[in-house]
Every structure is written in structure tokens, then in C-alpha cells.
Motif scaffolding. Structure first.
Motif, PDB file in Angstrom:
ATOM      1  N   PRO A   1      -3.850   7.411  -1.128  1.00  0.00           N
ATOM      2  CA  PRO A   1      -3.397   8.513  -0.945  1.00  0.00           C
ATOM      3  C   PRO A   1      -3.880   9.050   0.452  1.00  0.00           C
ATOM      4  CG  PRO A   1      -5.152   8.904  -2.406  1.00  0.00           C
ATOM      5  CD  PRO A   1      -4.905   7.402  -2.184  1.00  0.00           C
ATOM      6  N   THR A   2      -4.680   8.503   1.559  1.00  0.00           N
ATOM      7  CA  THR A   2      -4.838   9.018   2.702  1.00  0.00           C
ATOM      8  C   THR A   2      -4.005   8.063   3.759  1.00  0.00           C
ATOM      9  OG1 THR A   2      -7.009   7.824   2.673  1.00  0.00           O
ATOM     10  CG2 THR A   2      -7.079  10.002   1.884  1.00  0.00           C
TER      11      THR A   2
ATOM     12  N   ARG B   1       0.983  -1.081   0.146  1.00  0.00           N
ATOM     13  CA  ARG B   1       0.083  -0.028  -0.021  1.00  0.00           C
ATOM     14  C   ARG B   1       0.869   1.209  -0.144  1.00  0.00           C
ATOM     15  NH1 ARG B   1      -2.964  -0.683   4.623  1.00  0.00           N
ATOM     16  NH2 ARG B   1      -4.879  -1.398   3.742  1.00  0.00           N
ATOM     17  N   VAL B   2       0.791   1.984  -0.818  1.00  0.00           N
ATOM     18  CA  VAL B   2       1.583   3.372  -1.062  1.00  0.00           C
ATOM     19  C   VAL B   2       0.750   4.614  -0.956  1.00  0.00           C
ATOM     20  CG1 VAL B   2       3.169   2.218  -2.290  1.00  0.00           C
ATOM     21  CG2 VAL B   2       1.466   3.419  -3.573  1.00  0.00           C
ATOM     22  N   GLN B   3       1.341   5.718  -0.653  1.00  0.00           N
ATOM     23  CA  GLN B   3       0.664   6.820  -0.300  1.00  0.00           C
ATOM     24  C   GLN B   3       0.603   7.699  -1.730  1.00  0.00           C
ATOM     25  OE1 GLN B   3       2.408  10.154   2.096  1.00  0.00           O
ATOM     26  NE2 GLN B   3       0.987   9.342   3.520  1.00  0.00           N
ATOM     27  N   ASP B   4       2.108   7.755  -2.086  1.00  0.00           N
ATOM     28  CA  ASP B   4       2.321   8.648  -3.551  1.00  0.00           C
ATOM     29  C   ASP B   4       2.829   7.801  -4.656  1.00  0.00           C
ATOM     30  OD1 ASP B   4       3.530  10.408  -5.322  1.00  0.00           O
ATOM     31  OD2 ASP B   4       4.112  11.710  -4.065  1.00  0.00           O
ATOM     32  N   LEU B   5       1.890   7.102  -5.399  1.00  0.00           N
ATOM     33  CA  LEU B   5       1.954   6.473  -6.203  1.00  0.00           C
ATOM     34  C   LEU B   5       2.805   6.904  -7.502  1.00  0.00           C
ATOM     35  CD1 LEU B   5       1.363   3.656  -7.787  1.00  0.00           C
ATOM     36  CD2 LEU B   5      -0.423   4.902  -9.113  1.00  0.00           C
ATOM     37  N   GLU B   6       3.128   7.961  -7.714  1.00  0.00           N
ATOM     38  CA  GLU B   6       3.919   8.436  -8.832  1.00  0.00           C
ATOM     39  C   GLU B   6       5.329   8.603  -8.256  1.00  0.00           C
ATOM     40  OE1 GLU B   6       3.583   8.897 -12.037  1.00  0.00           O
ATOM     41  OE2 GLU B   6       1.492   8.429 -11.591  1.00  0.00           O
TER      42      GLU B   6
ATOM     43  N   GLN C   1       6.540   6.461  -5.869  1.00  0.00           N
ATOM     44  CA  GLN C   1       7.012   5.213  -5.968  1.00  0.00           C
ATOM     45  C   GLN C   1       7.398   4.505  -7.213  1.00  0.00           C
ATOM     46  OE1 GLN C   1       7.927   4.724  -2.826  1.00  0.00           O
ATOM     47  NE2 GLN C   1       6.801   2.984  -1.881  1.00  0.00           N
ATOM     48  N   LEU C   2       6.376   4.798  -8.322  1.00  0.00           N
ATOM     49  CA  LEU C   2       6.920   4.518  -9.560  1.00  0.00           C
ATOM     50  C   LEU C   2       7.993   5.109 -10.165  1.00  0.00           C
ATOM     51  CD1 LEU C   2       3.345   4.711 -11.286  1.00  0.00           C
ATOM     52  CD2 LEU C   2       4.588   2.560 -10.901  1.00  0.00           C
ATOM     53  N   ALA C   3       8.554   6.585  -9.721  1.00  0.00           N
ATOM     54  CA  ALA C   3       9.533   6.935 -10.312  1.00  0.00           C
ATOM     55  C   ALA C   3      10.993   6.077  -9.632  1.00  0.00           C
ATOM     56  CB  ALA C   3       9.792   8.469  -9.852  1.00  0.00           C
ATOM     57  N   PHE C   4      10.886   5.378  -8.364  1.00  0.00           N
ATOM     58  CA  PHE C   4      11.693   4.614  -7.949  1.00  0.00           C
ATOM     59  C   PHE C   4      11.737   3.563  -8.501  1.00  0.00           C
ATOM     60  CE2 PHE C   4      12.987   1.653  -4.629  1.00  0.00           C
ATOM     61  CZ  PHE C   4      14.126   1.872  -4.406  1.00  0.00           C
ATOM     62  N   TYR C   5      10.644   2.640  -8.241  1.00  0.00           N
ATOM     63  CA  TYR C   5      10.772   1.055  -9.107  1.00  0.00           C
ATOM     64  C   TYR C   5      10.654   0.949 -10.733  1.00  0.00           C
ATOM     65  CZ  TYR C   5       9.469  -0.269  -4.054  1.00  0.00           C
ATOM     66  OH  TYR C   5       9.344  -0.486  -2.882  1.00  0.00           O
ATOM     67  N   ARG C   6      10.102   1.762 -11.235  1.00  0.00           N
ATOM     68  CA  ARG C   6      10.284   1.695 -12.522  1.00  0.00           C
ATOM     69  C   ARG C   6      11.230   2.627 -13.216  1.00  0.00           C
ATOM     70  NH1 ARG C   6       5.598   5.240 -14.726  1.00  0.00           N
ATOM     71  NH2 ARG C   6       6.915   6.783 -13.852  1.00  0.00           N
ATOM     72  N   ASP C   7      11.488   3.638 -12.872  1.00  0.00           N
ATOM     73  CA  ASP C   7      12.568   4.769 -13.473  1.00  0.00           C
ATOM     74  C   ASP C   7      14.027   4.435 -12.924  1.00  0.00           C
ATOM     75  OD1 ASP C   7      10.310   5.563 -14.765  1.00  0.00           O
ATOM     76  OD2 ASP C   7      10.012   7.537 -13.432  1.00  0.00           O
ATOM     77  N   LEU C   8      14.236   4.015 -11.581  1.00  0.00           N
ATOM     78  CA  LEU C   8      15.479   4.150 -11.132  1.00  0.00           C
ATOM     79  C   LEU C   8      15.964   2.546 -11.171  1.00  0.00           C
ATOM     80  CD1 LEU C   8      17.968   5.357  -9.946  1.00  0.00           C
ATOM     81  CD2 LEU C   8      16.545   5.040  -7.509  1.00  0.00           C
ATOM     82  N   LEU C   9      15.034   1.719 -10.644  1.00  0.00           N
ATOM     83  CA  LEU C   9      15.335   0.247 -10.485  1.00  0.00           C
ATOM     84  C   LEU C   9      15.182  -0.450 -11.713  1.00  0.00           C
ATOM     85  CD1 LEU C   9      14.298  -0.967  -6.764  1.00  0.00           C
ATOM     86  CD2 LEU C   9      16.582  -0.104  -7.649  1.00  0.00           C
TER      87      LEU C   9
ATOM     88  N   GLU D   1      26.203 -11.191  -0.388  1.00  0.00           N
ATOM     89  CA  GLU D   1      26.583  -9.585  -0.142  1.00  0.00           C
ATOM     90  C   GLU D   1      25.247  -9.081  -0.503  1.00  0.00           C
ATOM     91  OE1 GLU D   1      31.239  -9.443  -1.770  1.00  0.00           O
ATOM     92  OE2 GLU D   1      29.878  -9.986  -3.348  1.00  0.00           O
ATOM     93  N   ALA D   2      25.064  -8.211   0.491  1.00  0.00           N
ATOM     94  CA  ALA D   2      24.014  -7.464   0.589  1.00  0.00           C
ATOM     95  C   ALA D   2      23.960  -5.825   0.521  1.00  0.00           C
ATOM     96  CB  ALA D   2      22.833  -8.042   1.539  1.00  0.00           C
ATOM     97  N   LEU D   3      23.196  -5.208  -0.247  1.00  0.00           N
ATOM     98  CA  LEU D   3      23.115  -3.656   0.000  1.00  0.00           C
ATOM     99  C   LEU D   3      21.553  -3.496   0.312  1.00  0.00           C
ATOM    100  CD1 LEU D   3      24.181  -2.805  -3.832  1.00  0.00           C
ATOM    101  CD2 LEU D   3      25.732  -2.946  -1.580  1.00  0.00           C
ATOM    102  N   TYR D   4      21.363  -2.523   1.319  1.00  0.00           N
ATOM    103  CA  TYR D   4      20.315  -2.082   2.027  1.00  0.00           C
ATOM    104  C   TYR D   4      19.867  -0.663   1.718  1.00  0.00           C
ATOM    105  CZ  TYR D   4      21.028  -6.602   4.449  1.00  0.00           C
ATOM    106  OH  TYR D   4      21.088  -7.835   4.894  1.00  0.00           O
ATOM    107  N   LEU D   5      18.507  -0.491   1.581  1.00  0.00           N
ATOM    108  CA  LEU D   5      18.153   0.790   1.371  1.00  0.00           C
ATOM    109  C   LEU D   5      16.627   0.882   1.649  1.00  0.00           C
ATOM    110  CD1 LEU D   5      17.377   1.274  -2.561  1.00  0.00           C
ATOM    111  CD2 LEU D   5      18.715  -0.787  -1.822  1.00  0.00           C
ATOM    112  N   ALA D   6      16.028   1.779   1.352  1.00  0.00           N
ATOM    113  CA  ALA D   6      14.485   2.074   1.589  1.00  0.00           C
ATOM    114  C   ALA D   6      13.743   2.722   0.437  1.00  0.00           C
ATOM    115  CB  ALA D   6      14.242   2.751   2.888  1.00  0.00           C
ATOM    116  N   ASP D   7      12.690   2.287   0.102  1.00  0.00           N
ATOM    117  CA  ASP D   7      12.095   3.051  -1.071  1.00  0.00           C
ATOM    118  C   ASP D   7      11.528   4.471  -0.478  1.00  0.00           C
ATOM    119  OD1 ASP D   7       9.681   3.043   0.016  1.00  0.00           O
ATOM    120  OD2 ASP D   7       9.047   1.356  -1.085  1.00  0.00           O
ATOM    121  N   PRO D   8      11.037   5.346  -1.237  1.00  0.00           N
ATOM    122  CA  PRO D   8      10.737   6.644  -0.883  1.00  0.00           C
ATOM    123  C   PRO D   8       9.629   6.838   0.313  1.00  0.00           C
ATOM    124  CG  PRO D   8      10.657   6.486  -3.018  1.00  0.00           C
ATOM    125  CD  PRO D   8      10.991   5.211  -2.913  1.00  0.00           C
ATOM    126  N   GLU D   9       8.942   5.653   0.523  1.00  0.00           N
ATOM    127  CA  GLU D   9       8.101   5.838   1.814  1.00  0.00           C
ATOM    128  C   GLU D   9       8.323   4.876   2.825  1.00  0.00           C
ATOM    129  OE1 GLU D   9       4.070   6.999  -0.720  1.00  0.00           O
ATOM    130  OE2 GLU D   9       3.884   4.895   0.259  1.00  0.00           O
TER     131      GLU D   9
END
Length: 259
Positions: free
Chosen positions: A56-57, A12-17, A19-27, A106-114
Motif C-alpha cells: 500500500p505504500t 506490485r500493486v498499491q490498492d489491492l481491492e 485491482q481485484l475489482a478490475f481483474y476479477r470482477d471485470l475481466l 488484432e489488438a485492443l490496448y488498455l491500462a489497469d487502474p494503476e
């Protein structure tokens, strides 16, 4: 032949665009379809589907709370892990959280924008995994990031053959969570890691990690974060289940599929 695989995960995401910029455009995941506030993405190899459900809420889930600690994307080789790491560096992605050598991987750790935790990793060959006697002995040591980056001079999105390697959950009870995941044919691969256990089928190091590190803290109802995940089971294990839709110890849906 593998008897279990993770093939889907929904957030569940608050800001779809964003999140898409991260998962689609970056990854570099591809959008399979987007309709009614739901966007489904996948790597080109189609080994798993990540579904973003737009609310969104929804309040942002505080960290750490019971639920997702991270989901882990398994790259097919070290060069592919280095290339996506270089891509994150070149983009100056701000939510990088660290890196570890676990012996098995071997692992890298990060968080998505949310704030959803993500692990990007590559496995070492099984004959190189560390054991104490017959018990797996994963560790958390410093990963030499310069050495990793030397594997690839060029950046790239996620390799098309990237898979959903495992999920790791904050839980209230290790015993309860272990009992739940054992019904899918998993067994404890390592149980002596402080506050955590790691379970898997097929001799893998772990398909599921469970930990007590959230200390029982809960998120507000309908928060962002993990909604459901999908397990593929081979038919004999699938047939033993009383239902193909279950709720895990945190209330996330678990869907079971198979041939």
C-alpha cells in the motif's frame, strides 16, 4: 510442439481491492488463493497465473519508464475478443487506450487502474501473417472496432482458454535485452520496427517485445508494476541455463519452469 510459453506474471500493486475489482470482477479471472497480501488469479483454463502483491505504500510507477510496457492476453478466437471488448464498453471502463491491426493479430490496448499496460488480442492464422521476403512484417493499422463488435452480440469476461501471449518491455538497450532473451531459445522475428524488436521461439510473431520508447527514464525504487514473470521451457532448453531464477535487464525476476 511448443518449446516456450509464458505462464506467470506478478505485479506490485498499491490498492489491492481496486485491482481485484478490475481483474476479477471485470475481466473475469478467478482468484486461486489470497494470503499475506498476495492474490493469485487465473482464467478457468489455468494456462497462466497473475499474482498481485499488495504494497500500500508503493509509489505509482510513472509512465513511460523502464519496465513493463504491457502484458498481452491472447484470446482463442475473434468472437471472444469482441465479447470482452463489449464488456469493457458496457462497463464504461475509462482506461481504454486504443486498438490496432498488426497484420498478425488484432489488438485492443488498455491500462489497469494503476496504469499497467494490457493488450487483449487474437491471432490470425499463421498463413495470413504478412512477410517481406522471409522477414515478418508486423504493422500498426487502424482496427475497425465496429466490425470487431459485430462478431459478438453479447458481452463476456475473458474466455477460459485465454493465455499469456507475450510481454512487451521498455528497456535501456535493445542489444542487451536481445542477448538476455536469446538464452531461452528466442530469436529476433522483426528488427526493423522503429525503436523496437520482437523476439520469439517456435516461429511465433513474438513472445517478448522490447523498445526504447521510455528513453531510459526510471521509476522510483519499489514502485508499483512488474515484479517477475515465469517462462515454461522444454527440458533441453531449460537444462542449458546456469540458473532457473534470473534478473532481466530491468531487474525483474524471471523464473524458469518445465517438466
Amino acid at each position: 510442439m511448443n518449446t516456450l510459453a509464458l505462464t506467470g506474471l506478478s505485479l506490485r500493486v498499491q490498492d489491492l481491492e481496486r485491482q481485484l475489482a478490475f481483474y476479477r470482477d471485470l475481466l473475469g479471472l478467478e482468484v486461486l488463493h489470497s494470503e499475506g497480501g498476495r492474490s493469485a488469479l487465473s482464467p478457468a483454463g489455468r494456462s497462466f497465473t497473475l499474482t498481485l502483491v499488495h504494497e500500500p505504500t508503493a509509489p505509482l510507477r510513472p509512465q513511460p519508464t523502464l519496465g513493463l510496457y504491457h502484458f498481452a492476453l491472447l484470446l482463442p478466437e475473434r468472437k471472444a475478443l469482441a465479447a470482452v471488448f463489449r464488456r469493457l464498453i458496457e462497463a464504461r471502463y475509462p482506461n481504454f487506450q486504443g486498438a490496432s491491426d498488426h497484420g498478425v493479430s488484432e489488438a485492443l490496448y488498455l491500462a489497469d487502474p494503476e496504469g499497467n499496460g494490457i493488450e487483449l488480442y487474437r491471432d490470425r492464422p499463421r498463413e495470413q501473417w504478412p512477410f517481406h521476403g522471409d522477414k515478418l512484417a508486423m504493422v500498426s493499422k487502424r482496427l475497425d472496432l465496429d466490425n470487431l463488435l459485430a462478431e459478438s452480440a453479447h458481452s463476456a469476461p475473458l474466455d477460459p482458454e485465454t493465455t499469456l501471449g507475450h510481454i512487451h518491455l521498455h528497456v535501456a538497450s535493445l542489444d542487451e535485452a536481445e542477448h538476455f532473451f536469446r538464452q531461452f531459445g528466442m530469436e529476433v522475428m522483426q528488427g526493423d520496427y522503429p525503436g523496437a524488436r520482437f523476439l520469439a521461439a517456435d516461429g511465433y510473431h513474438h513472445h517478448v517485445g522490447i523498445n526504447l520508447w521510455a528513453r531510459g527514464r526510471t521509476a522510483p525504487p519499489e514502485s508499483t508494476g512488474l515484479l517477475e514473470y515465469t517462462l515454461w521451457l522444454e527440458p533441453s532448453r531449460k537444462e542449458r541455463l546456469s540458473s532457473l531464477t534470473l534478473s532481466d535487464p530491468n531487474g525483474a525476476r524471471v523464473r524458469v519452469e518445465g517438466r
